[in-house]
Write an enzyme that holds these catalytic residues in place. Structure first.
Site: not given
Ligand code: TEU
Ligand code: CA
Length: 535
Positions: A20, A22, A24, A28, A97, A197, A249, A318-319
């Site tokens: 990150d 900035n 938040d 990013d 993706d 995907d 995928e 990520h799954d």
């Protein structure tokens, strides 16, 4: 001729959780740019970004509302152009993706299609209910029904994933034309390719109810159909114009179906992600786990090695839960992490690593559902609750299977918020960041990260590891071994996949060991070695 994408190592970035810039609390694109030197140092050459497009984030960006815009959380299109250019300067390509089975309900196409008179009506599957019931009996990937009623349009729409992810209807030829424009939009920017995907379910042969008792009721009507193959062949023509790369995928495929999707002569996908090795430790569905057994795991990997012309080799994304707690050892986390890396870089195929895997990040350490953000976990937890599954068991299931296990922020330093953000992170940071982080490992030659770096370089410079034939030698629950046979040499990889010392009778000159300088047939717990013989 060897295609360029066979030689590279791919590094998957989950942008929300990478870096990150900035404060938040959300990773990013400028954050990614700030870490490009770090990635170059590791030796990876392709960066796959999970979605950074405009999205209401019902499924963390896998619900896209504009395929040609960047979500403001991640930055601007200028940031994206800068990322592509800065990566290129460092010899790295970007893989985007491509999520085209469904859009977000917030996509203008969907909003327009809610009006039955709209030219966009056919972009999605709108159907009337049947006798007061849903249009068919299919069930969705995130559990439960896959039709949602829309007041404005007076009909139901199909969604194989979350209700905010309506499936696109490829019977409407304009849909594919739109997708082709999206492909060109990104390829013209100079990206290296796409990760597609759930690509093998985009064509639905029919919307009839299913008479089969499957976990995913209805699957037989849309799984790897000829319509999908036809679409892929059309997309491939554009991909080839740019010499780009695709990885699909592809859910529920065996090696035969995988070949139908990625055999070179078919000109569809270049490669696929198979799931069979990731499903060895589950009972029918991923929510019910059985202990991991190396024998079955290695045999499955070997079947793919022997039957698919070119594989992807991955143990995380990520799954999926993290690989060390899953396939490795509690007692020897870093040692077993090194063995898993050895497996990844010595099988034949394009290796993928997922952010944090190279430092041995582990599953989340959350203590309650309040800390979980993943839409799938929240749905399943709700379903288990309505089925009266006791709270402790529900939590155990979420803990071992949740996709948030792999989505906790990247651990850069032992400092504030692991160096991920100066603000409040969108998802909790694993408490082990004080010891497990990039800074601690970067200059330590004995670290897991350094081992990854060594293996990435070793593979890149070894024609035998890149191209040599694969031959399985042993696949037991404690010892796995295989040989890669190249020109003039054979490399034997021996993996001691248990907490005990073992003596083996494989011979050869030691090329590399994950924990020793010499080799005499005795392997330490989780030691992995490569032995060379003239052939
Ligand atoms: O995943 C597809 C998919 O099949 C997943 O539902 C998978 O079964 C599950 O995540 C395993 O736990 C892709 C993306 O990788 C995933 O993040 C998205 O949520 C999904 O598609 C919908 O786009
Ligand atoms: Ca940010």
């Amino acid at each position: 001729m060897h295609e360029w994408w066979k030689q590279s190592t791919v590094y998957q970035i989950y942008p929300r959780s990478f870096c990150d810039s900035n404060g938040d609390g959300i990773g990013d694109i400028p954050g990614i740019i700030s870490k490009l030197d770090e990635l170059q140092d590791l030796g990876v050459e392709l960066l796959w970004l999970s979605p950074v497009y405009a999205s209401p984030n019902e499924d963390n960006g896998y619900d896209i509302s504009d395929y040609c815009a960047i979500h403001p959380d991640f930055g601007t299109m200028e940031d994206m152009d800068r990322l592509i250019a800065e990566a290129k300067k460092r010899g790295m390509g970007i893989i985007m993706d491509l999520v085209i089975n469904h859009t977000s309900t917030a996509h203008p196409w969907f909003q327009a299609s809610r009006n039955p008179e709209s030219p966009y009506r056919n972009y999605y599957f709108w159907r009337k209910g049947k006798n007061g019931k849903l249009p068919n009996n299919w069930t969705g990937f995130f559990g439960g029904k896959c039709w949602e009623y829309d007041d404005r349009s007076g009909e139901y729409y199909l969604h194989l994933f979350a209700p905010h992810q309506p499936d696109l209807n490829y019977y409407e030829p304009k849909v594919l034309e739109e997708i082709k424009k999206i492909l060109r939009f990104w390829l013209d920017k100079g990206i290296a390719g796409f990760r597609c995907d759930v690509i093998n379910i985009i064509w639905k042969d029919s919307l009839e109810s299913s008479r089969k008792k499957l976990i995913l009721t209805g699957l037989e009507h849309y799984h790897s159909k000829e319509g999908t193959h036809e679409i892929l062949r059309q997309m491939r023509q554009i991909i080839d114009e740019y010499d780009a790369y695709t990885v699909g995928e592809t859910v529920f495929v065996d090696t035969k179906k995988a070949c139908d999707l990625c055999a070179p002569e078919r000109k569809e996908l270049h490669t696929v992600f198979g799931f069979e090795h990731m499903e060895c430790d589950q009972i029918i569905v991923k929510w019910f786990k059985t202990p991991h057994k190396w024998g079955k795991f290695m045999t499955t990997l070997a079947r793919w090695q022997n039957n698919v012309p070119w594989n992807t080799v991955y143990l995380e994304n990520h799954d999926q839960p993290r690989s060390i707690p899953r396939f490795g050892s509690k007692k020897y986390p870093m040692e077993s992490g090194k063995l898993l890396a050895m497996l990844t870089f010595t099988l034949k195929g394009t290796p993928y690593i997922y952010q944090g895997q190279e430092i041995g990040m582990t599953d989340f350490d959350f203590t309650s559902m309040d800390e979980v953000r993943d839409v799938e976990s929240i749905n399943i937890h709700g379903l288990l609750k309505s089925a009266c599954v006791p709270a402790a068991l529900r939590w155990k299931i979420i803990r071992t299977t949740s996709r948030d296990n792999a989505r906790t922020p990247m651990q850069w330093t032992s400092g504030y918020n692991a160096g991920f953000t100066s603000g409040t992170p969108w998802l909790g940071i694993n408490g082990n960041y004080r010891t497990v982080n990039v800074a601690a490992q970067k200059n330590d030659p004995a670290s897991l990260r350094s081992w990854y770096k060594t293996l990435i370089a070793l593979r890149k410079n070894s024609p035998t590891l890149l191209w040599g034939e694969f031959e399985l030698l042993s696949a037991t629950d404690t010892l796995c071994a295989y040989r890669r046979i190249g020109e003039g040499e054979a490399l034997t990889v021996v993996l001691n996949c248990c907490d005990n010392v073992q003596t083996v009778d494989y011979t050869g000159e030691l090329i590399i060991s994950s924990c020793a300088d010499t080799y005499n047939g005795t392997l330490q717990p989780w030691e992995a070695v490569i032995l060379r013989e003239e052939a």
